[in-house]
Write a protein that holds these residues in place. Structure first.
Motif, mmCIF file in Angstrom:
data_model
loop_
_atom_site.group_PDB
_atom_site.id
_atom_site.type_symbol
_atom_site.label_atom_id
_atom_site.label_comp_id
_atom_site.label_asym_id
_atom_site.label_seq_id
_atom_site.Cartn_x
_atom_site.Cartn_y
_atom_site.Cartn_z
ATOM 1 N N VAL A 42 9.018 -5.147 3.779
ATOM 2 C CA VAL A 42 9.046 -4.866 2.341
ATOM 3 C C VAL A 42 8.756 -3.379 2.170
ATOM 4 C CG1 VAL A 42 7.902 -5.278 0.134
ATOM 5 C CG2 VAL A 42 8.353 -7.191 1.659
ATOM 6 N N MET A 43 9.667 -2.673 1.530
ATOM 7 C CA MET A 43 9.477 -1.232 1.344
ATOM 8 C C MET A 43 8.479 -0.994 0.205
ATOM 9 S SD MET A 43 9.933 1.927 1.965
ATOM 10 C CE MET A 43 11.316 2.480 2.940
ATOM 11 N N MET A 44 7.443 -0.231 0.528
ATOM 12 C CA MET A 44 6.418 0.042 -0.488
ATOM 13 C C MET A 44 6.758 1.315 -1.254
ATOM 14 S SD MET A 44 2.321 0.467 -0.116
ATOM 15 C CE MET A 44 2.152 2.237 -0.177
ATOM 16 N N LYS A 45 6.666 1.219 -2.563
ATOM 17 C CA LYS A 45 6.906 2.390 -3.406
ATOM 18 C C LYS A 45 5.581 2.902 -3.968
ATOM 19 C CE LYS A 45 10.222 0.379 -5.945
ATOM 20 N NZ LYS A 45 11.331 0.173 -6.876
ATOM 21 N N ALA A 46 5.541 4.179 -4.231
ATOM 22 C CA ALA A 46 4.364 4.777 -4.876
ATOM 23 C C ALA A 46 4.861 5.684 -5.986
ATOM 24 C CB ALA A 46 3.545 5.572 -3.861
ATOM 25 N N PHE A 55 8.584 7.236 -5.213
ATOM 26 C CA PHE A 55 9.173 7.491 -3.891
ATOM 27 C C PHE A 55 8.798 6.361 -2.934
ATOM 28 C CE2 PHE A 55 5.438 8.932 -1.408
ATOM 29 C CZ PHE A 55 4.520 9.150 -2.421
ATOM 30 N N HIS A 56 9.512 6.319 -1.800
ATOM 31 C CA HIS A 56 9.249 5.272 -0.802
ATOM 32 C C HIS A 56 8.215 5.770 0.203
ATOM 33 C CE1 HIS A 56 13.482 4.248 -2.072
ATOM 34 N NE2 HIS A 56 12.823 3.130 -2.309
ATOM 35 N N VAL A 57 7.203 4.982 0.422
ATOM 36 C CA VAL A 57 6.128 5.390 1.346
ATOM 37 C C VAL A 57 6.434 4.916 2.766
ATOM 38 C CG1 VAL A 57 3.670 5.239 1.850
ATOM 39 C CG2 VAL A 57 4.446 5.281 -0.520
ATOM 40 N N GLY A 58 6.882 3.698 2.887
ATOM 41 C CA GLY A 58 7.143 3.123 4.207
ATOM 42 C C GLY A 58 7.174 1.617 4.061
ATOM 43 N N GLU A 59 7.468 0.944 5.165
ATOM 44 C CA GLU A 59 7.607 -0.498 5.066
ATOM 45 C C GLU A 59 6.360 -1.237 5.532
ATOM 46 O OE1 GLU A 59 12.401 -0.814 5.505
ATOM 47 O OE2 GLU A 59 11.173 0.300 6.906
ATOM 48 N N ILE A 60 6.160 -2.387 4.932
ATOM 49 C CA ILE A 60 5.033 -3.251 5.305
ATOM 50 C C ILE A 60 5.622 -4.432 6.072
ATOM 51 C CG2 ILE A 60 3.159 -4.699 4.422
ATOM 52 C CD1 ILE A 60 3.214 -3.004 1.863
#
Lengths: 145, 372
Positions: A42-46, A55-60
């Motif tokens: 799941v791509m985490m957004k911040a 923006f996209h932080v990275g995937e969980i």
């Protein structure tokens, strides 16, 4: 308790409790696995704090599952590689979306336990905060005009 | 000279891999457990997750174990693993104002609403080796924990009744005075889309979303070096840490079946830095203002978040005059996996390339000898 509140607590309840709930639901209902518990991302957004730029932080790493219980769809997702937990959360999601009265008693029992677990989690976090609170800075002005 | 294809070395490669496994264990020590790495090497785990762009402390600990502590190799393993899995969903943007803090400091104001919390930090301690840790026993570790908890003398009533606080942003103090430059619509993406460097290759000029994404998964050392260069003189940014927070934030996503509902995935640890820098140009009304550079990454990694915040501001320069101001230079060189991969490739055979170079050098020398 809505889905958001329920999943906030359920994401951190002990595995043994989820195993018990799984047993209850499988005994009472007809379960069909639509999508077995599988690892995914799941791509985490911040959101940046001034311009509110997302923006996209990275995937969980997550494990998710989709089931039906007596024909009602349910979806469960957890962080990490925990297929049993994802499956059980999907079962829970299904019965909480079911209108069949046979689930009333089960839901009430789970609600009570979720409230208790939620309170335990709150106390645990409060205790952690108390550790941090000890490091709060008390500034003393050394020389003032 | 024609290219000559060669084979060989396969057996040597197989044996080298076996030897690698042997070297990890050859001293006959008890194998280190994933739990031990995750809990006692937590900052290394956080760095691997952040640079590997995959949040999972267990896998990050495993990657570090397999890589024998090599952080870039560990993040490479995580990035490779992540490429084998499908992306199921996107979260809602996390709300760091709801962060349950582990640490919160500000270098702009002494008295900030909610207070400053040092948290677990080495910033104010002497960097002396603690020799007693050489022989630390399980009993001593347990005694340390007991002593800490006893000294806290926690009031059970406070724990039972209190609420974990959340904190307002320190930069709000400057915002309220109108001293923070808020980018206008023309300065930021407004079409609602969020660029994603895992889907589209970098192209310049980039959007801010791309710069932030590239930096948050960048290599800490590279970010640190570029940020350091800009404050040492190769740039014109004078940063002050408006706020640095480390803590847990809840992560939510839309329910895929019942879209009007929200699912909580749990909480993750992040570090967030807001870097206040003086705007070089006055705004439309002629007032002087500050801009805020933003840094946020997985796990507890303060150097990275601060460096990211500084570079977020250096790269807004319209006419880059130093490396840290040049987004192409910064963004193409901060990815640890790309840079280490490229440097590593020099270890592969370059026999043909070098033969060509060698012939050229010999031929130049012969020509010069003939001319003398």
């Amino acid at each position: 308790m809505n889905t958001r509140e329920r999943t906030e607590i359920a994401a951190e309840v002990p595995e043994e409790l989820l195993a018990l709930w799984k047993q209850w639901i499988e005994t009472l209902g007809m379960v069909d696995v639509i999508h077995p518990a599988t690892m995914g991302l799941v791509m985490m957004k911040a959101e940046e704090s001034v311009a509110k730029e997302v923006f996209h932080v990275g995937e969980i790493l997550t494990t998710d599952a989709t089931v039906t219980v007596d024909g009602v769809l349910g979806y469960g997702i957890v962080m990490g590689n925990h297929p049993d937990e994802a499956y059980t959360l999907a079962l829970l999601d299904a019965i909480y979306h079911a209108s069949d009265l046979k689930w009333t008693n089960t839901k009430e029992q789970i609600d009570v336990e979720l409230m208790y677990q939620g309170e335990k989690q709150r106390q645990q976090r409060q205790q952690e905060y108390k550790f941090i609170q000890r490091t709060m800075v008390d500034f003393e002005v050394m020389d003032a005009d | 000279m024609a290219y000559v294809a060669v084979r060989g070395g396969q057996q040597a490669i197989k044996e080298a891999e076996k030897l690698l496994h042997y070297y990890r264990l050859k001293d006959g020590e008890q194998p280190i457990t994933i739990n031990q790495i995750r809990t006692q090497m937590r900052l290394a785990v956080d760095k691997a997750m952040s640079e590997g762009s995959l949040y999972d402390p267990d896998l990050a600990a495993l990657a570090l174990k397999q890589a024998e502590g090599d952080a870039i190799e560990a993040s490479f393993l995580l990035r490779a693993f992540r490429s084998t899995l499908p992306r199921q969903a996107y979260t809602d943007a996390i709300d760091t104002s709801k962060m349950e803090i582990v640490r919160r400091i500000s270098a702009t104001f002494k008295e900030v609403p909610g207070g400053q919390y040092l948290g677990p930090t080495r910033d104010y301690t002497k960097r002396l080796l603690r020799m007693e840790l050489m022989e630390e026993t399980e009993a001593e570790a347990k005694a340390t924990i007991s002593e800490f908890l006893e000294n806290l003398n926690l009031n059970a009533e406070e724990v039972e009744s209190g609420q974990v606080p959340t904190f307002p942003r320190v930069i709000n103090l400057l915002k309220e005075e109108g001293l923070i430059h808020v980018p206008t619509q023309g300065e930021r993406n407004t079409d609602g889309s969020v660029d994603d460097i895992t889907r589209d290759a970098l192209s310049f000029p980039t959007s801010r979303a791309v710069r932030l994404q590239a930096m948050t998964r960048g290599e800490t050392g590279a970010l640190l070096a570029f940020a350091y260069s800009s404050v040492r003189g190769y740039g014109d940014v004078h940063p002050t840490i408006g706020e640095l927070r480390v803590g847990y934030v809840p992560v939510y996503m839309p329910h895929p079946i019942y879209p009007e509902e929200t699912i909580a995935l749990g909480r993750i640890l992040v570090t967030e830095a807001e870097i206040v820098v003086r705007q070089q140009d006055e705004n439309v009304s002629g007032a002087a203002q500050f801009a805020v550079g933003y840094g946020l990454c997985f796990g507890h990694n303060e150097d990275k978040a601060i460096s990211m915040g500084i570079l977020d501001q250096t790269m807004v320069a319209e006419n880059p005059a130093s490396p840290a101001q040049d987004e192409e230079f910064v963004l193409y060189h901060i990815d640890g996996i790309e840079s280490s991969g490229f440097i590593s490739h020099f270890k592969l055979p370059h026999y043909v390339d070098f033969q060509a170079e060698l012939q050229r050098v010999r031929s130049i020398n012969r020509k010069e000898e003939n001319e003398v």
